[in-house]
Write a protein that holds these residues in place. Structure first.
Motif, PDB file in Angstrom:
ATOM      1  N   GLY A  70     -20.290  67.088 -14.006  1.00  0.00           N
ATOM      2  CA  GLY A  70     -21.320  66.078 -14.185  1.00  0.00           C
ATOM      3  C   GLY A  70     -22.725  66.648 -14.027  1.00  0.00           C
ATOM      4  O   GLY A  70     -22.917  67.847 -13.814  1.00  0.00           O
ATOM      5  N   ARG A  71     -23.695  65.766 -14.119  1.00  0.00           N
ATOM      6  CA  ARG A  71     -25.085  66.173 -13.960  1.00  0.00           C
ATOM      7  C   ARG A  71     -25.339  66.641 -12.540  1.00  0.00           C
ATOM      8  O   ARG A  71     -24.697  66.208 -11.594  1.00  0.00           O
ATOM      9  N   LYS A  72     -26.312  67.508 -12.395  1.00  0.00           N
ATOM     10  CA  LYS A  72     -26.622  68.054 -11.084  1.00  0.00           C
ATOM     11  C   LYS A  72     -27.402  67.022 -10.271  1.00  0.00           C
ATOM     12  O   LYS A  72     -28.354  66.421 -10.758  1.00  0.00           O
ATOM     13  N   VAL A  73     -26.954  66.835  -9.034  1.00  0.00           N
ATOM     14  CA  VAL A  73     -27.628  65.944  -8.101  1.00  0.00           C
ATOM     15  C   VAL A  73     -28.331  66.825  -7.076  1.00  0.00           C
ATOM     16  O   VAL A  73     -27.699  67.658  -6.421  1.00  0.00           O
ATOM     17  N   LEU A  74     -29.639  66.650  -6.952  1.00  0.00           N
ATOM     18  CA  LEU A  74     -30.405  67.445  -5.997  1.00  0.00           C
ATOM     19  C   LEU A  74     -30.582  66.679  -4.703  1.00  0.00           C
ATOM     20  O   LEU A  74     -30.901  65.487  -4.705  1.00  0.00           O
ATOM     21  N   VAL A  75     -30.375  67.371  -3.597  1.00  0.00           N
ATOM     22  CA  VAL A  75     -30.583  66.801  -2.274  1.00  0.00           C
ATOM     23  C   VAL A  75     -31.690  67.617  -1.623  1.00  0.00           C
ATOM     24  O   VAL A  75     -31.544  68.825  -1.426  1.00  0.00           O
ATOM     25  N   TYR A  76     -32.792  66.976  -1.303  1.00  0.00           N
ATOM     26  CA  TYR A  76     -33.939  67.667  -0.729  1.00  0.00           C
ATOM     27  C   TYR A  76     -34.225  67.086   0.646  1.00  0.00           C
ATOM     28  O   TYR A  76     -34.470  65.894   0.774  1.00  0.00           O
ATOM     29  N   LYS A  77     -34.145  67.921   1.665  1.00  0.00           N
ATOM     30  CA  LYS A  77     -34.412  67.479   3.028  1.00  0.00           C
ATOM     31  C   LYS A  77     -35.645  68.203   3.533  1.00  0.00           C
ATOM     32  O   LYS A  77     -35.783  69.416   3.352  1.00  0.00           O
ATOM     33  N   MET A  78     -36.512  67.439   4.192  1.00  0.00           N
ATOM     34  CA  MET A  78     -37.748  68.018   4.678  1.00  0.00           C
ATOM     35  C   MET A  78     -38.144  67.370   5.999  1.00  0.00           C
ATOM     36  O   MET A  78     -38.006  66.163   6.155  1.00  0.00           O
ATOM     37  N   LYS A  79     -38.591  68.173   6.940  1.00  0.00           N
ATOM     38  CA  LYS A  79     -39.136  67.642   8.178  1.00  0.00           C
ATOM     39  C   LYS A  79     -40.637  67.904   8.151  1.00  0.00           C
ATOM     40  O   LYS A  79     -41.065  69.064   8.112  1.00  0.00           O
ATOM     41  N   PRO A  80     -41.411  66.852   8.172  1.00  0.00           N
ATOM     42  CA  PRO A  80     -42.853  67.042   8.078  1.00  0.00           C
ATOM     43  C   PRO A  80     -43.411  67.792   9.293  1.00  0.00           C
ATOM     44  O   PRO A  80     -42.915  67.656  10.409  1.00  0.00           O
ATOM     45  N   LYS A  81     -44.421  68.587   9.039  1.00  0.00           N
ATOM     46  CA  LYS A  81     -45.156  69.349  10.060  1.00  0.00           C
ATOM     47  C   LYS A  81     -44.302  70.418  10.737  1.00  0.00           C
ATOM     48  O   LYS A  81     -44.703  70.962  11.759  1.00  0.00           O
ATOM     49  N   LYS A  82     -43.114  70.703  10.241  1.00  0.00           N
ATOM     50  CA  LYS A  82     -42.232  71.705  10.864  1.00  0.00           C
ATOM     51  C   LYS A  82     -41.946  72.873   9.930  1.00  0.00           C
ATOM     52  O   LYS A  82     -41.214  73.779  10.302  1.00  0.00           O
ATOM     53  N   LYS A  83     -42.408  72.790   8.681  1.00  0.00           N
ATOM     54  CA  LYS A  83     -42.145  73.809   7.662  1.00  0.00           C
ATOM     55  C   LYS A  83     -40.638  74.032   7.466  1.00  0.00           C
ATOM     56  O   LYS A  83     -40.178  75.154   7.313  1.00  0.00           O
ATOM     57  N   THR A  84     -39.874  72.956   7.525  1.00  0.00           N
ATOM     58  CA  THR A  84     -38.435  73.014   7.320  1.00  0.00           C
ATOM     59  C   THR A  84     -38.104  72.260   6.045  1.00  0.00           C
ATOM     60  O   THR A  84     -38.381  71.069   5.927  1.00  0.00           O
ATOM     61  N   ARG A  85     -37.544  72.978   5.090  1.00  0.00           N
ATOM     62  CA  ARG A  85     -37.174  72.365   3.818  1.00  0.00           C
ATOM     63  C   ARG A  85     -35.821  72.920   3.387  1.00  0.00           C
ATOM     64  O   ARG A  85     -35.575  74.114   3.484  1.00  0.00           O
ATOM     65  N   LYS A  86     -34.964  72.025   2.872  1.00  0.00           N
ATOM     66  CA  LYS A  86     -33.663  72.437   2.340  1.00  0.00           C
ATOM     67  C   LYS A  86     -33.499  71.778   0.983  1.00  0.00           C
ATOM     68  O   LYS A  86     -33.641  70.565   0.853  1.00  0.00           O
ATOM     69  N   LYS A  87     -33.165  72.563  -0.010  1.00  0.00           N
ATOM     70  CA  LYS A  87     -32.915  72.031  -1.344  1.00  0.00           C
ATOM     71  C   LYS A  87     -31.515  72.467  -1.748  1.00  0.00           C
ATOM     72  O   LYS A  87     -31.230  73.654  -1.847  1.00  0.00           O
ATOM     73  N   ARG A  88     -30.641  71.494  -1.937  1.00  0.00           N
ATOM     74  CA  ARG A  88     -29.247  71.761  -2.294  1.00  0.00           C
ATOM     75  C   ARG A  88     -28.922  70.995  -3.576  1.00  0.00           C
ATOM     76  O   ARG A  88     -29.434  69.911  -3.796  1.00  0.00           O
ATOM     77  N   GLY A  89     -28.021  71.545  -4.339  1.00  0.00           N
ATOM     78  CA  GLY A  89     -27.577  70.876  -5.549  1.00  0.00           C
ATOM     79  C   GLY A  89     -26.065  70.735  -5.555  1.00  0.00           C
ATOM     80  O   GLY A  89     -25.353  71.478  -4.886  1.00  0.00           O
ATOM     81  N   HIS A  90     -25.580  69.754  -6.318  1.00  0.00           N
ATOM     82  CA  HIS A  90     -24.137  69.516  -6.396  1.00  0.00           C
ATOM     83  C   HIS A  90     -23.807  68.996  -7.791  1.00  0.00           C
ATOM     84  O   HIS A  90     -24.500  68.134  -8.327  1.00  0.00           O
ATOM     85  N   ARG A  91     -22.731  69.527  -8.370  1.00  0.00           N
ATOM     86  CA  ARG A  91     -22.217  69.029  -9.646  1.00  0.00           C
ATOM     87  C   ARG A  91     -20.769  68.620  -9.449  1.00  0.00           C
ATOM     88  O   ARG A  91     -19.935  69.424  -9.040  1.00  0.00           O
ATOM     89  N   GLN A  92     -20.471  67.361  -9.725  1.00  0.00           N
ATOM     90  CA  GLN A  92     -19.133  66.819  -9.508  1.00  0.00           C
ATOM     91  C   GLN A  92     -18.209  67.203 -10.658  1.00  0.00           C
ATOM     92  O   GLN A  92     -18.592  67.144 -11.823  1.00  0.00           O
ATOM     93  N   GLU A  93     -16.980  67.572 -10.335  1.00  0.00           N
ATOM     94  CA  GLU A  93     -15.959  67.853 -11.342  1.00  0.00           C
ATOM     95  C   GLU A  93     -15.427  66.520 -11.868  1.00  0.00           C
ATOM     96  O   GLU A  93     -15.029  65.645 -11.091  1.00  0.00           O
ATOM     97  N   ILE A  94     -15.400  66.362 -13.189  1.00  0.00           N
ATOM     98  CA  ILE A  94     -15.053  65.086 -13.821  1.00  0.00           C
ATOM     99  C   ILE A  94     -13.966  65.311 -14.866  1.00  0.00           C
ATOM    100  O   ILE A  94     -13.917  66.350 -15.517  1.00  0.00           O
ATOM    101  N   THR A  95     -13.098  64.314 -15.021  1.00  0.00           N
ATOM    102  CA  THR A  95     -12.067  64.319 -16.054  1.00  0.00           C
ATOM    103  C   THR A  95     -12.327  63.151 -16.993  1.00  0.00           C
ATOM    104  O   THR A  95     -12.527  62.021 -16.544  1.00  0.00           O
ATOM    105  N   ARG A  96     -12.332  63.409 -18.287  1.00  0.00           N
ATOM    106  CA  ARG A  96     -12.440  62.331 -19.279  1.00  0.00           C
ATOM    107  C   ARG A  96     -11.028  61.892 -19.609  1.00  0.00           C
ATOM    108  O   ARG A  96     -10.193  62.678 -20.046  1.00  0.00           O
ATOM    109  N   PHE A  97     -10.739  60.601 -19.365  1.00  0.00           N
ATOM    110  CA  PHE A  97      -9.385  60.055 -19.393  1.00  0.00           C
ATOM    111  C   PHE A  97      -9.318  58.927 -20.411  1.00  0.00           C
ATOM    112  O   PHE A  97     -10.052  57.952 -20.308  1.00  0.00           O
ATOM    113  N   LEU A  98      -8.459  59.064 -21.423  1.00  0.00           N
ATOM    114  CA  LEU A  98      -8.273  58.056 -22.460  1.00  0.00           C
ATOM    115  C   LEU A  98      -7.100  57.165 -22.087  1.00  0.00           C
ATOM    116  O   LEU A  98      -5.999  57.659 -21.843  1.00  0.00           O
TER     117      LEU A  98
END
Length: 135
Positions: A70-98
């Motif tokens: 599937g499409r990439k989902v970005l997860v961005y975590k940040m703590k203000p004034k602490k210079k802490t940032r995390k950027k993670r991405g995830h793509r879900q495995e999908i099956t097209r089912f008729l």
């Protein structure tokens, strides 16, 4: 209109015969037939069968068309004034089912035959070579 509500991948969804749906990854190969027994509700010509929790004797049969991500989902975590940032991405495995058919107690309530995939047109290699020489 006949439809069923099934549970797959921790989600419930309304399905109809002849349509395809994107669901959580199934461990089967493409063009393989799969039967889903976790049917919660079946609606056929005004009659509704509700399961407690599942409808006994109800199955949904289908064919796996393909697996993809599937499409990439970005997860961005940040703590203000602490210079802490995390950027993670995830793509879900999908099956097209008729969905091929919806069955209740061995009786087929709705059935749609899998559409034939149109074959790609055959290109004559000699014709392609001739047109390339002319250019």
């Amino acid at each position: 209109m006949t439809y069923a509500i099934i549970e797959t991948g921790g989600r419930q969804m309304k399905v109809e015969a002849g349509r395809f749906y994107d669901i959580e990854l199934l461990t089967a190969e493409p063009d393989e037939k799969v039967t889903i027994n976790a049917v919660l509700l079946v609606h056929h010509e005004g009659a509704v069968s509700i399961g407690r929790p599942l409808v006994e004797g109800a199955t949904v049969e289908g064919t796996i068309m393909r697996h993809f991500r599937g499409r990439k989902v970005l997860v961005y975590k940040m703590k203000p004034k602490k210079k802490t940032r995390k950027k993670r991405g995830h793509r879900q495995e999908i099956t097209r089912f008729l969905i091929n058919s919806i069955n209740l107690n061995g009786e087929v309530l709705a059935y749609e035959e899998a559409p034939r995939m149109a074959e790609s047109p055959v290109i004559n290699a000699d014709f392609v070579a001739e047109t390339a020489e002319e250019s």
